[in-house]
Design an enzyme around this catalytic site. Structure first.
Site, mmCIF file in Angstrom:
data_model
loop_
_atom_site.group_PDB
_atom_site.id
_atom_site.type_symbol
_atom_site.label_atom_id
_atom_site.label_comp_id
_atom_site.label_asym_id
_atom_site.label_seq_id
_atom_site.Cartn_x
_atom_site.Cartn_y
_atom_site.Cartn_z
ATOM 1 C CG ASP A 55 0.879 0.286 -0.726
ATOM 2 O OD1 ASP A 55 0.454 0.242 -1.896
ATOM 3 O OD2 ASP A 55 0.399 1.038 0.149
ATOM 4 C CE1 TYR A 60 -0.986 6.005 2.723
ATOM 5 C CE2 TYR A 60 0.633 4.316 2.280
ATOM 6 C CZ TYR A 60 -0.669 4.760 2.256
ATOM 7 O OH TYR A 60 -1.655 3.950 1.752
ATOM 8 C CE LYS A 85 -1.554 3.166 -2.095
ATOM 9 N NZ LYS A 85 -0.669 3.214 -0.914
ATOM 10 C CG HIS A 118 -4.011 7.661 -2.095
ATOM 11 N ND1 HIS A 118 -2.944 8.009 -1.317
ATOM 12 C CD2 HIS A 118 -4.677 6.727 -1.373
ATOM 13 C CE1 HIS A 118 -2.949 7.308 -0.189
ATOM 14 N NE2 HIS A 118 -4.007 6.527 -0.205
HETATM 15 N N1 LIG Z 1 -5.146 3.034 -0.731
HETATM 16 C C1 LIG Z 1 -5.629 3.463 0.401
HETATM 17 O O1 LIG Z 1 -6.504 4.348 0.453
HETATM 18 C C2 LIG Z 1 -5.111 2.869 1.671
HETATM 19 C C3 LIG Z 1 -5.761 3.116 2.894
HETATM 20 C C4 LIG Z 1 -5.252 2.541 4.052
HETATM 21 C C5 LIG Z 1 -4.116 1.725 3.984
HETATM 22 N N2 LIG Z 1 -3.468 1.515 2.777
HETATM 23 C C6 LIG Z 1 -2.268 0.665 2.675
HETATM 24 O O2 LIG Z 1 -2.594 -0.631 3.133
HETATM 25 C C7 LIG Z 1 -1.687 -1.001 4.162
HETATM 26 C C8 LIG Z 1 -2.341 -1.966 5.135
HETATM 27 O O3 LIG Z 1 -3.530 -1.469 5.670
HETATM 28 P P1 LIG Z 1 -3.697 -0.982 7.200
HETATM 29 O O4 LIG Z 1 -2.380 -0.584 7.721
HETATM 30 O O5 LIG Z 1 -4.806 0.005 7.217
HETATM 31 O O6 LIG Z 1 -4.246 -2.255 7.947
HETATM 32 P P2 LIG Z 1 -3.800 -3.774 8.227
HETATM 33 O O7 LIG Z 1 -2.575 -4.127 7.474
HETATM 34 O O8 LIG Z 1 -5.042 -4.572 8.049
HETATM 35 O O9 LIG Z 1 -3.515 -3.746 9.775
HETATM 36 C C9 LIG Z 1 -2.389 -3.172 10.340
HETATM 37 C C10 LIG Z 1 -2.515 -3.352 11.854
HETATM 38 O O10 LIG Z 1 -2.465 -4.763 12.168
HETATM 39 C C11 LIG Z 1 -1.403 -5.015 13.084
HETATM 40 N N3 LIG Z 1 -0.814 -6.306 12.689
HETATM 41 C C12 LIG Z 1 -0.042 -6.567 11.599
HETATM 42 N N4 LIG Z 1 0.306 -7.873 11.559
HETATM 43 C C13 LIG Z 1 -0.268 -8.450 12.637
HETATM 44 C C14 LIG Z 1 -0.266 -9.773 13.138
HETATM 45 N N5 LIG Z 1 0.378 -10.754 12.530
HETATM 46 N N6 LIG Z 1 -0.964 -10.016 14.288
HETATM 47 C C15 LIG Z 1 -1.630 -9.022 14.921
HETATM 48 N N7 LIG Z 1 -1.670 -7.763 14.496
HETATM 49 C C16 LIG Z 1 -0.983 -7.468 13.351
HETATM 50 C C17 LIG Z 1 -0.448 -3.857 12.924
HETATM 51 O O11 LIG Z 1 0.209 -3.582 14.143
HETATM 52 P P3 LIG Z 1 1.838 -3.634 14.282
HETATM 53 O O12 LIG Z 1 2.420 -2.693 13.282
HETATM 54 O O13 LIG Z 1 2.054 -3.225 15.697
HETATM 55 O O14 LIG Z 1 2.193 -5.071 14.017
HETATM 56 C C18 LIG Z 1 -1.397 -2.690 12.584
HETATM 57 O O15 LIG Z 1 -1.945 -2.137 13.747
HETATM 58 C C19 LIG Z 1 -1.268 0.345 4.771
HETATM 59 O O16 LIG Z 1 -0.126 0.245 5.578
HETATM 60 C C20 LIG Z 1 -1.092 1.157 3.522
HETATM 61 O O17 LIG Z 1 0.149 0.850 2.893
HETATM 62 C C21 LIG Z 1 -3.977 2.078 1.642
#
Ligand SMILES: NC(=O)c1ccc[n+]([C@@H]2O[C@H](COP(=O)([O-])OP(=O)(O)OC[C@H]3O[C@@H](n4cnc5c(N)ncnc54)[C@H](OP(=O)(O)O)[C@@H]3O)[C@@H](O)[C@H]2O)c1
Length: 287
Positions: A55, A60, A85, A118
């Site tokens: 994704d 980004y 997106k 997005h």
């Molecule tokens: N459509 C939208 O508006 C929108 C908005 C926000 C995000 N997104 C997408 O959604 C994806 C995921 O969301 P997000 O990045 O906001 O949050 P998330 O995936 O809920 O959390 C990511 C965080 O969790 C940590 N993490 C990952 N695996 C872990 C594990 N097994 N144990 C402990 N910590 C862990 C990561 O750190 P490390 O990297 O250090 O492991 C990072 O700090 C984004 O990367 C993006 O592609 C979309």
């Protein structure tokens, strides 16, 4: 272990079938906030560990790195499900095609599997014409499936009313603290797959919640795995981001074990209704 052996050792991720017939992996890799260099280095690591859904988004700033990483993995393009997106600044009939062409060039591919709007940016009020253009781009083969992100039922219904077509996916903030039950019911009624961003509740403390730690101990898994398994059993498609290769494997290892009904009920009780981002799609403008 060599990269090739790593690839042979990983099981296939099960798939959802979208309303348009396309199959999408039930879990993917988020890439925000990786930059180009990080994405280029990490995407092959994820693909070799069995990820098939990646994704990204124009906003980004890492499409170039994602594309290079896919090439470097030497896994064939048709095995990979690639999402990008469209940013708010490119809403509008004329700019959508130009924006997609830029994404395709940076990604080094001639199609994306899933193209999302997005944010609805209702203040700009051009998401309907944007959607109409995306339907045309899909019909021309530049994207396989089209969907949206951060849309509310009022936005989805307007798309259907004015273009005759609903998205196949809506990617929204969703985690045990913010379960989006009403939106999920709406999606189910309209055969829209719910994809979860921040599935681990980034910007909240939910990953540290003692109930999740307690379930994790009982099932012999990590808190992150319990949260991701909750998504899978709730029919939600999570896209956890990690830059840590050990966590990549950990986060994908959620398909051959179950949470009990009792544990699922306990997870359901973690809902507080508090979003981590605080972004309300009715007002949030992201260009
Ligand atoms: N459509 C939208 O508006 C929108 C908005 C926000 C995000 N997104 C997408 O959604 C994806 C995921 O969301 P997000 O990045 O906001 O949050 P998330 O995936 O809920 O959390 C990511 C965080 O969790 C940590 N993490 C990952 N695996 C872990 C594990 N097994 N144990 C402990 N910590 C862990 C990561 O750190 P490390 O990297 O250090 O492991 C990072 O700090 C984004 O990367 C993006 O592609 C979309």
């Amino acid at each position: 272990m060599s990269d090739k052996k790593l690839e042979d050792a990983v099981p296939d991720v099960p798939r959802h079938v979208l309303r348009d017939g396309t199959k999408i992996p039930q879990l993917g890799l988020g890439t925000y906030p990786m930059d180009d260099a990080e994405a280029e280095a990490l995407i092959p690591e994820a693909l070799w560990r069995g990820y098939r859904l990646v994704d990204t988004a124009v906003n980004y700033g890492n499409e170039l790195g994602v594309g290079r990483g896919i090439k470097a993995s030497e896994i064939t393009r048709d095995e990979i499900f690639l999402t990008t997106k469209l940013p708010g600044r490119d809403h509008g009939t004329d700019s959508v095609r130009r924006s997609l062409e830029g994404s395709l060039e940076r990604l080094g591919t001639d199609y994306v599997d899933l193209y999302l709007i997005h944010w609805p940016n209702p203040g700009v009020d051009r998401y309907v014409e944007t959607w109409q253009t995306m339907i045309e781009l899909r019909d021309q083969g530049l994207v396989r499936s089209i969907g949206v992100s951060n849309f509310l039922p009022e936005h989805l219904l307007r798309l259907e009313r004015e273009t005759g077509e609903m998205p196949v996916i809506n990617q929204v903030e969703l985690h045990p603290q913010y379960q989006q039950e009403l939106l999920r019911e709406f999606h189910a009624e309209h055969k829209i797959v719910t994809e979860a961003w921040s599935p681990l509740g980034r910007k909240t403390d939910i990953l540290q919640h003692e109930w999740i730690a307690d379930i994790a101990r009982k099932v012999g898994r990590t808190p992150a795995q319990v949260m991701l398994r909750w998504h899978i059993q709730s029919n939600i498609l999570p896209i956890p981001k990690t830059s840590n290769v050990t966590r990549m494997a950990e986060n994908l290892d959620v398909f051959d074990w179950d949470l009990t009904d009792e544990q699922m009920k306990r997870m359901k009780m973690l809902h507080t209704g508090l979003s981590g981002s605080g972004f309300d799609p009715r007002e949030h403008e992201e260009l």
